[in-house]
Design a protein around this motif. Structure first.
Motif, PDB file in Angstrom:
ATOM      1  N   GLU A   1     -41.703  40.213  97.665  1.00 53.97           N
ATOM      2  CA  GLU A   1     -42.697  39.763  96.686  1.00 53.97           C
ATOM      3  C   GLU A   1     -44.082  39.802  97.320  1.00 53.97           C
ATOM      4  N   ALA A   2     -45.062  40.294  96.597  1.00 56.79           N
ATOM      5  CA  ALA A   2     -46.412  40.472  97.149  1.00 56.79           C
ATOM      6  C   ALA A   2     -47.089  39.128  97.377  1.00 56.79           C
ATOM      7  N   ILE A   3     -47.742  39.001  98.549  1.00 52.89           N
ATOM      8  CA  ILE A   3     -48.634  37.873  98.820  1.00 52.89           C
ATOM      9  C   ILE A   3     -49.930  38.439  99.390  1.00 52.89           C
ATOM     10  N   SER A   4     -51.006  37.699  99.225  1.00 50.51           N
ATOM     11  CA  SER A   4     -52.298  38.136  99.751  1.00 50.51           C
ATOM     12  C   SER A   4     -52.778  37.151 100.800  1.00 50.51           C
ATOM     13  N   VAL A   5     -53.467  37.682 101.809  1.00 47.63           N
ATOM     14  CA  VAL A   5     -54.086  36.855 102.847  1.00 47.63           C
ATOM     15  C   VAL A   5     -55.565  37.209 102.873  1.00 47.63           C
TER      16      VAL A   5
END
Length: 587
Positions: free
Chosen positions: A155-159
């Motif tokens: 699942e995509a996550i952003s930092v």
């Protein structure tokens, strides 16, 4: 008599002028606790040279020397002030004496008076004179902001790495020191457009200015706790000091400060086993699925394209496409894959397509069986399956095979030959034996015979060049100095953890560079002489100032504390400055 009167008048004027020179020392407090700091300032009303501070043997120099200069004209009278400042912290209790500082003004040495300091027990509420580094530490933070610290696998996550700058601290320059790696993630950095955009932000309830320095999208490829490596930056800051200029504005100090985002932990959840379809290939997101053909009616030996398309948002590059199955009577080429995917801070979005080229051989109707595509939706936390319909291909013209309407029909035909298809085979090739060549009298023989004769003039030319080089005494000095400059610069880089050794090696490197380029000896190296010679050789004033500043830092390092960041900055600056000089100096 006239000369005696002029001499007397000149003597009186010089005496009165010298009496107006002031060189004093003052401290912010004469009594302090062991856990407090004091500020000492050495001020003069006329500019001088060769300032030498006292030996602060009973104190630790927390910061310094900082330098401020102010000059003004009031009612036609000139006012000048120059100050050297230090922040000191005592090392023990007792009564101590800060000795005399010296400076040369108009060829005479002036001294300050000693100052008595009393150090008591540590106090409960110490009043600390904050250094520029203290101010920088209180007003600079780097934070890694994670969109979801508990995602599903794939699942995509952003930092988003955001730098916060507060107070009157100004950010002058920024560079990366350590870039994080993401070994357990599929990652893609989002490119920032143009310069940093400054925003007004809040950190721990306090107002700050902030900029986004890095954005990255991550797809975890492993479940469990995963630690993100920190991002480390070095910022060059302008920090206000306690000193003021003539107009009452704070004098700014240049500080190099390293800041890190720290380690962050992400807890990646594995995909549920309950309800997982047998054909699930790792797709996570929200998708649509479609199978189409370019035509449904055609003649034999014509072609059509069957397209499998998956579109939506999710890990579009990280799963396998479902495969179509065809009747054996259809000739099918390997599929060609195409994608149109954009990656933003929210993740991948677009479509992935596979094209099958199909060529029927016989007349008839043939089915392309329906297929299914399964994916996991992290929003609903459920698996979803999409199915395509069966597609029939109608081949209207062409040879007829037995049972042509059967999906698994295979038509076999005898191989027929026409004419003499194997006439290219020659049973009598008429081969001839190859004769053995002799070395004597060959081209190689004469090459090896005359090669020594060709080497003699080359050896004479090289010997002559070596003799000429050995006779060039001035050039040999320049080359030797060049070698020494590179050697000492390398020594300085290896001694970054040892202040004294580092600055000694750096100073020797700079001196040897001048010997090589300006052909002067160390005894002739005054600031005025160096500046004059570099100007004559076409070097611009900014580069000259940078070079003299490096020499000054080497001198100041003998009695001032320099941290690792300052030494790294001086080393990097020396490499850049020498490179500029090489480009600018006229031969």
């Amino acid at each position: 008599m006239k000369y005696r009167i002029l001499f007397f008048i000149s003597f009186v004027v010089n005496l009165l002028y010298s009496q107006n020179i002031e060189f004093t020392a003052k401290v912010s407090k004469e009594k302090l606790g062991l856990n407090e700091r004091l500020r000492i300032e050495f001020s003069m009303n006329k500019n001088g040279d060769n300032f030498a501070p006292p030996n602060f043997k009973d104190f630790t120099v927390v910061m310094g020397p900082s330098q401020s200069v102010s000059e003004s004209w009031i009612n036609g009278k000139r006012s000048f002030s120059k100050t050297y400042g230090y922040i000191l912290q005592p090392t023990a209790k007792g009564k101590f004496t800060i000795g005399q500082a010296t400076i040369e003004i108009d060829g005479k040495t002036h001294k300050t008076s000693p100052i008595q300091i009393t150090v008591t027990e540590a106090v409960n509420n110490p009043s600390m004179d904050k250094t520029s580094k203290d101010v920088a530490s209180d007003n600079l933070f780097l934070v890694a902001e994670i969109s979801n610290s508990n995602p599903y696998l794939n699942e995509a996550i952003s930092v988003v790495y955001r730098l916060y700058v507060g107070g009157q601290v100004a950010l002058n320059n920024l560079r990366s020191v350590d870039m994080p790696k993401y070994p357990n993630f599929w990652s893609q950095e989002i490119r920032l457009q143009g310069d940093y955009d400054v925003e007004n932000c809040t950190y721990d309830g306090k107002p700050f200015r902030c900029i986004v320095v890095k954005k990255v999208v991550l797809y975890p490829q492993k479940d469990g706790n995963i630690t993100l490596e920190p991002l480390t930056l070095e910022a060059i800051l302008s920090v206000p000091t306690a000193e003021r200029d003539f107009f009452g504005r704070p004098i700014m100090d240049q500080i190099a400060k390293r800041v890190t985002s720290g380690n962050r932990t992400i807890n990646v959840k594995s995909l549920p086993e309950e309800g997982k379809p047998a054909n699930f290939s790792g797709a996570v997101g929200e998708f649509s699925f479609n199978v189409t053909t370019s035509k449904k009616e055609l003649k034999s030996n014509e072609s059509l394209q069957a397209k499998v398309e998956i579109s939506g948002s999710g890990n579009l590059k990280l799963f396998d496409m479902p495969k179509l199955t065809f009747p054996t009577a259809l000739e099918v080429y390997n599929p060609e894959k195409k994608d149109n995917i954009t990656t933003s801070i929210s993740g991948m979005r677009g479509r992935v397509e596979e094209f099958y080229t199909v060529v029927p051989q016989f007349k008839g109707k043939y089915p392309i069986a329906g297929v299914s595509f399964s994916y996991f939706n992290p929003k609903t936390e459920k698996y979803e399956t999409l199915n395509s319909d069966e597609i029939w291909i109608d081949v209207t013209e062409g040879p007829t095979g037995g049972g042509q309407n059967s999906a698994n029909n295979v038509v076999k035909q005898d191989v027929k030959t026409q004419g003499n298809q194997f006439r290219f085979l020659q049973l009598n090739p008429d081969l001839q034996p190859i004769g053995k060549k002799l070395f004597f009298g060959s081209r190689s023989y004469y090459l090896w015979l005359f090669l020594p004769l060709l080497l003699i003039p080359i050896a004479l030319i090289l010997w002559k060049a070596k003799q000429t080089r050995a006779g060039d005494i001035e050039g040999n000095k320049v080359r030797a100095a060049n070698r020494l400059a590179k050697k000492y610069l390398s020594d300085a880089k290896r001694k970054l953890n040892d202040k004294n050794t580092f600055y000694e090696a750096l100073e020797r490197a700079l001196h040897n560079y001048l010997k090589a380029k300006l052909k002067i000896e160390t005894s002739e190296m005054s600031k005025e002489k160096i500046s004059e010679l570099l100007s004559v050789r076409g070097v611009n004033q900014q580069t000259i100032s940078e070079f003299l500043g490096l020499l000054k830092n080497c001198e100041m390092a003998r009695y001032s504390p320099f941290d690792t960041v300052s030494m790294e900055n001086d080393y990097r600056k020396s490499v850049q400055t020498l490179s500029k000089l090489d480009k600018q100096i006229r031969r």
